[in-house]
Design an enzyme around this catalytic site. Sequence first.
Site, short mmCIF file in Angstrom:
data_model
loop_
_atom_site.label_atom_id
_atom_site.label_comp_id
_atom_site.label_asym_id
_atom_site.label_seq_id
_atom_site.Cartn_x
_atom_site.Cartn_y
_atom_site.Cartn_z
N TYR A 189 0.83 -1.21 0.00
CA TYR A 189 0.00 0.00 0.00
C TYR A 189 0.87 1.27 0.00
CZ TYR A 189 -2.93 3.77 1.71
OH TYR A 189 -3.56 4.99 1.86
N TYR A 241 -11.99 13.27 -1.00
CA TYR A 241 -12.08 13.18 0.48
C TYR A 241 -13.46 13.64 0.95
CZ TYR A 241 -7.02 13.00 -0.18
OH TYR A 241 -5.76 12.69 -0.60
N1 GLU Z 1 -0.25 7.39 1.70
C1 GLU Z 1 -1.24 8.30 2.22
C2 GLU Z 1 -1.84 7.78 3.50
O1 GLU Z 1 -2.14 6.64 3.57
C3 GLU Z 1 -2.27 8.56 1.17
C4 GLU Z 1 -3.25 9.59 1.63
C5 GLU Z 1 -3.86 10.40 0.56
O2 GLU Z 1 -3.26 10.78 -0.43
O3 GLU Z 1 -5.04 10.71 0.77
O4 GLU Z 1 -2.01 8.47 4.44
#
Ligand code: GLU
Length: 305
Positions: A189, A241
Amino acid sequence: MEKYIESIFGELKELTQEGKVADYIPALGNANPNNLGIGIYDNNGNYFSFGDDEVKFTIQSISKPLVLLLALIELGEEAVFDKVGMEPTGDPFNSIIRLETFDKRKPLNPLINAGAISVVSLINGKDNIERIEKILNFIRLLADNENINVDTSVFLSEKVTGDRNRSMIYFLKSIGNINGNVDEILDLYFMQCAIKANCRDLARIGLVLANRGYDPVRQEQIIPKRPVQIINAMMTTCGMYDESGEFAVKVGIPAKSGVGGGILCAVPRQYGIGVYGPSLDKKGNSIAGFKLLEALSNAFDLSIF
Ligand code: GLU
């Protein structure tokens, strides 16, 4: 459109003074907050760009719909949505609150962290080297660019600080949502989030998504239509988001943002757009990038609604 962007670009660049570069992943803090770039592919394959469109950044959450697309192609709709829901949350991307309260079996959607971790756990391969190669090759295919790779320093920076994601994956394991080794899945991930691209790459991928898997430049169907429709729908409802509703109202384009400052947009049958502006608002979206897309959408009637 080029003339219009040129006329508003200076004013929008001022907005990069507002907001903040993400630094909860320490390596992201090295980004230049004043950067702003946009790249646009039209359906005839013409590309034009402004500002810092060649700057490379890590795609972070923009990897989520792309890995979802790969999982849908490899495993099918049923297997994927057995592990993850389809509903927007209204919560921050890294929230853990609804993991226990909403559905006790699976994360609400594939574009929040918990859902994306669950999805990437489904990608088959004998080890992470094979799995990340598969993900990279898929993104290279979409972007028509062989030079897409993982930024190792950003990957390592998140690996040593990503405790919230670590807590999430342990929770997912405890409810039987994921199988396999938690450290390995989490590494995968973090690697997918640390994939580097620029505005042109995002615009190119956006063009393929805008045409439901058909690439007007190569003039061929690169990937099947149905999985693309699914991720476009997910991006429309959950891509920005807990600002996805506002973005739908003000911009109205299927899009996905990342805390690296990128935004990938697919304007159905018209444009693929990639934006970069690492100065973020409180929700995690590029401040100037959002405004730039809003201005473009209004000026050229790009909203899908
Ligand atoms: N690698 C980031 C995390 O898991 C991605 C978050 C994002 O871009 O929203 O926090």
